[in-house]
Write a protein that holds these residues in place. Structure first.
Motif, PDB file in Angstrom:
ATOM      1  N   UNK A  61       0.821  -1.198   0.000  1.00  0.00           N
ATOM      2  CA  UNK A  61       0.000   0.000   0.000  1.00  0.00           C
ATOM      3  C   UNK A  61       0.857   1.250   0.000  1.00  0.00           C
ATOM      4  N   UNK A  62       1.929   1.202   0.789  1.00  0.00           N
ATOM      5  CA  UNK A  62       2.842   2.348   0.879  1.00  0.00           C
ATOM      6  C   UNK A  62       3.502   2.627  -0.461  1.00  0.00           C
ATOM      7  N   UNK A  63       3.962   1.542  -1.118  1.00  0.00           N
ATOM      8  CA  UNK A  63       4.681   1.705  -2.376  1.00  0.00           C
ATOM      9  C   UNK A  63       3.769   2.152  -3.510  1.00  0.00           C
ATOM     10  N   UNK A  64       2.496   1.886  -3.417  1.00  0.00           N
ATOM     11  CA  UNK A  64       1.584   2.207  -4.502  1.00  0.00           C
ATOM     12  C   UNK A  64       0.822   3.502  -4.261  1.00  0.00           C
ATOM     13  N   UNK A  65       1.114   4.151  -3.140  1.00  0.00           N
ATOM     14  CA  UNK A  65       0.340   5.340  -2.765  1.00  0.00           C
ATOM     15  C   UNK A  65       0.810   6.574  -3.531  1.00  0.00           C
ATOM     16  N   UNK A  66       0.687   6.523  -4.832  1.00  0.00           N
ATOM     17  CA  UNK A  66       0.988   7.685  -5.660  1.00  0.00           C
ATOM     18  C   UNK A  66       2.455   8.025  -5.766  1.00  0.00           C
ATOM     19  N   UNK A  67       3.346   7.089  -5.474  1.00  0.00           N
ATOM     20  CA  UNK A  67       4.775   7.366  -5.576  1.00  0.00           C
ATOM     21  C   UNK A  67       5.158   7.618  -7.026  1.00  0.00           C
ATOM     22  N   UNK A  68       5.944   8.661  -7.252  1.00  0.00           N
ATOM     23  CA  UNK A  68       6.375   8.998  -8.603  1.00  0.00           C
ATOM     24  C   UNK A  68       7.888   9.154  -8.655  1.00  0.00           C
ATOM     25  N   UNK A  69       8.401   9.316  -9.865  1.00  0.00           N
ATOM     26  CA  UNK A  69       9.824   9.551 -10.078  1.00  0.00           C
ATOM     27  C   UNK A  69       9.969  10.448 -11.292  1.00  0.00           C
ATOM     28  N   UNK A  70      11.121  11.076 -11.404  1.00  0.00           N
ATOM     29  CA  UNK A  70      11.407  11.877 -12.580  1.00  0.00           C
ATOM     30  C   UNK A  70      11.962  10.987 -13.685  1.00  0.00           C
ATOM     31  N   UNK A  71      11.605  11.288 -14.924  1.00  0.00           N
ATOM     32  CA  UNK A  71      12.082  10.494 -16.052  1.00  0.00           C
ATOM     33  C   UNK A  71      12.096  11.345 -17.315  1.00  0.00           C
ATOM     34  N   UNK A  72      13.018  11.030 -18.218  1.00  0.00           N
ATOM     35  CA  UNK A  72      13.060  11.654 -19.542  1.00  0.00           C
ATOM     36  C   UNK A  72      12.125  10.869 -20.443  1.00  0.00           C
ATOM     37  N   UNK A  73      11.091  11.529 -20.956  1.00  0.00           N
ATOM     38  CA  UNK A  73      10.090  10.832 -21.758  1.00  0.00           C
ATOM     39  C   UNK A  73       9.798  11.571 -23.056  1.00  0.00           C
ATOM     40  N   UNK A  74       9.191  10.828 -23.974  1.00  0.00           N
ATOM     41  CA  UNK A  74       8.557  11.424 -25.149  1.00  0.00           C
ATOM     42  C   UNK A  74       7.161  10.809 -25.244  1.00  0.00           C
ATOM     43  N   UNK A  75       6.198  11.599 -25.658  1.00  0.00           N
ATOM     44  CA  UNK A  75       4.834  11.112 -25.809  1.00  0.00           C
ATOM     45  C   UNK A  75       4.463  10.925 -27.273  1.00  0.00           C
ATOM     46  N   UNK A  76       5.419  11.222 -28.133  1.00  0.00           N
ATOM     47  CA  UNK A  76       5.259  11.032 -29.574  1.00  0.00           C
ATOM     48  C   UNK A  76       6.659  11.082 -30.167  1.00  0.00           C
ATOM     49  N   UNK A  77       6.905  10.334 -31.226  1.00  0.00           N
ATOM     50  CA  UNK A  77       8.225  10.384 -31.843  1.00  0.00           C
ATOM     51  C   UNK A  77       8.434  11.764 -32.469  1.00  0.00           C
ATOM     52  N   UNK A  78       9.433  12.523 -32.020  1.00  0.00           N
ATOM     53  CA  UNK A  78       9.691  13.833 -32.626  1.00  0.00           C
ATOM     54  C   UNK A  78      10.374  13.675 -33.977  1.00  0.00           C
ATOM     55  N   UNK A  79      10.404  14.727 -34.738  1.00  0.00           N
ATOM     56  CA  UNK A  79      11.110  14.692 -36.019  1.00  0.00           C
ATOM     57  C   UNK A  79      12.587  14.402 -35.775  1.00  0.00           C
ATOM     58  N   UNK A  80      13.192  13.704 -36.711  1.00  0.00           N
ATOM     59  CA  UNK A  80      14.606  13.342 -36.576  1.00  0.00           C
ATOM     60  C   UNK A  80      15.447  14.600 -36.412  1.00  0.00           C
ATOM     61  N   UNK A  81      16.291  14.590 -35.397  1.00  0.00           N
ATOM     62  CA  UNK A  81      17.159  15.724 -35.131  1.00  0.00           C
ATOM     63  C   UNK A  81      16.617  16.712 -34.126  1.00  0.00           C
TER      64      UNK A  81
END
Length: 447
Positions: free
Chosen positions: A61-81
């Motif tokens: 319960x403790x571990x699942x209680x909205x715990x988050x972390x920072x991450x480098x993400x993309x939500x769509x493939x950007x144009x090359x470059x």
């Protein structure tokens, strides 16, 4: 079977995020950068906390209680470059330790490095954009976490994990394109037990350990494919000399890069029976020589093949290519010695593969070129070098141990903080192919 979890992981969801960054768990690590104040970091040493049955539900319960972390993400493939301008440093759900599979490990990432293929994966152009090599297209609800290598501390292990324990310092690689594993540009990563390699914390910092992962992955396969003779039988077949009469001549194209600098050191560790020449720009000559090159050829002064083949200069027995492209192979043919010589490439006939999207015709042309040189020409009669296109698929514990035992230390261009501005500059530098060694991202504040 119980999941084993570090105390830091059980407590961290209850501690405000900023305090966790300011006061990370105890332990020790040395910083690579000169003059940087060393801070105590780590994962509570080697303490273990097997969860009792009555505590397991509370911990979950403790571990699942909205715990988050920072991450480098993309939500769509950007144009090359454009990856460096389009990625996001966002809060995402933290991996749940209680849901680890039998042979999985949860690692708190201390350091990671930026590899050019990390950018290619993040923009959907890995391998030139060939469809089956890409990860599943990211979306806003299912973003892609980028990154491939890591060094950090084991925070939790699955019930069948036996080679590492909570508190161990490990480094390794997750294979995003082929095995669809979690990316590593984040604060916590789930890795297969087989991907986690113990390393000597007393001799390597987190930054150094992370910096050895990708180079070891590539160079170990290249050295193996090169079939280098041991010192006792090294000879110069081109000159017809007696065994042991002359050193084996090796040429490294791209000797000052993050991977090339490790390759030079690995070759140097083979012994003095190798004469190593590095191809790089003149500004990187000092680095190449420091890593173990006996001589350096400055490609900015013209054709390096012509420079190294004029005036009756001796030929080379092995050429290691980390640049790729048709030109590299044609230049190498000017300096390679004879039929027993080898051209070993980690990139193939397309220079900077992944920096652009290939057309269908270009993909077939690329595959045809590789097959022609490696599967046809190698068996044709006549005096010509062996062509070897290295495609490593696994990072073994033995290869990590061999590199560390050989005294190889990574060349590090710079270390940056896990913040948006420094990350953008790091991605742009790596994409420019101008880094002198590895570019490290210190994920833990103060590493």
């Amino acid at each position: 079977a119980a999941v084993t979890v570090a105390p830091s992981l059980l407590l961290s969801p209850l501690i405000p995020g900023r305090l966790r960054e300011t006061f990370p768990p105890r332990g020790e690590a040395k910083s690579h950068s000169e003059g940087r104040r060393q801070l105590n970091i780590g994962g509570f040493g080697s303490l273990e906390a097997p969860l009792r049955q009555e505590h397991r539900r509370e911990a979950q319960t403790c571990l699942m209680a909205g715990a988050t972390m920072r991450a480098v993400i993309v939500t769509d493939f950007p144009a090359v470059g454009t990856f460096a301008d389009k990625f996001e440093l966002a809060e995402v759900p933290r991996p749940d330790a209680s849901s680890l599979k039998k042979k999985e490990v949860l690692v708190r990432v201390a350091a990671t490095t930026v590899n050019v293929d990390d950018i290619h994966v993040g923009q959907g152009s890995f391998g030139g954009g060939v469809g089956f090599l890409q990860v599943k297209a990211p979306t806003k609800t299912k973003p892609l976490i980028c990154g491939s290598d890591f060094a950090g501390v084991v925070e939790a292990i699955g019930p069948s994990v036996s080679s590492v324990k909570v508190g161990d310092r490990v480094c390794g690689m997750n294979f995003l394109p082929l095995k669809h594993q979690q990316g590593t540009f984040c604060e916590y990563v789930v890795a297969a037990e087989a991907n986690c390699n113990l390393y000597p914390a007393a001799s390597l910092s987190f930054a150094e350990a992370a910096s050895l992962v990708m180079p070891t992955f590539v160079t170990s396969a290249m050295v193996k494919d090169a079939a280098l003779p041991p010192p006792a039988v090294a000879d110069n077949d081109a000159a017809g000399a007696d065994k042991g009469a002359a050193p084996l001549r090796c040429l490294v194209i791209g000797a000052s890069g993050g991977i090339g600098s490790t390759l030079v050191q690995l070759l140097r560790a083979q012994g003095t029976h190798l004469h190593i020449v590095g191809v790089c720009s003149g500004r990187n000559e000092q680095l190449a020589r420091k890593c173990g090159c006996d001589a350096v050829c400055d490609y900015t002064k013209g054709s390096w093949g012509d420079q190294l083949s004029t005036g009756g200069a001796p030929k080379f027995d092995r050429v290691f290519d980390l640049l790729g492209g048709k030109e590299s192979y044609e230049e190498a043919l000017k300096v390679l010695a004879h039929k027993s010589a080898r051209f070993v490439t980690a990139t193939g006939p397309e220079q900077w593969l992944g920096s652009r999207m290939l057309t269908t015709g270009e993909v077939f042309g690329l595959l045809g070129s590789v097959l022609w040189h490696s599967a046809v020409c190698n068996f044709l009669p006549g005096k010509h070098p062996t062509y070897s296109f290295v495609t490593p698929t696994d990072l073994t514990k033995e290869s990590i141990q061999a590199v560390v035992s050989a005294g190889v230390r990574p060349a590090i261009d710079r270390e940056v903080r896990f913040e948006e501005g420094p990350l953008r500059e790091a991605f742009k530098l790596v994409q420019s192919h101008r880094a002198q060694g590895k570019v490290v991202v210190n994920v833990w504040d103060g590493v």
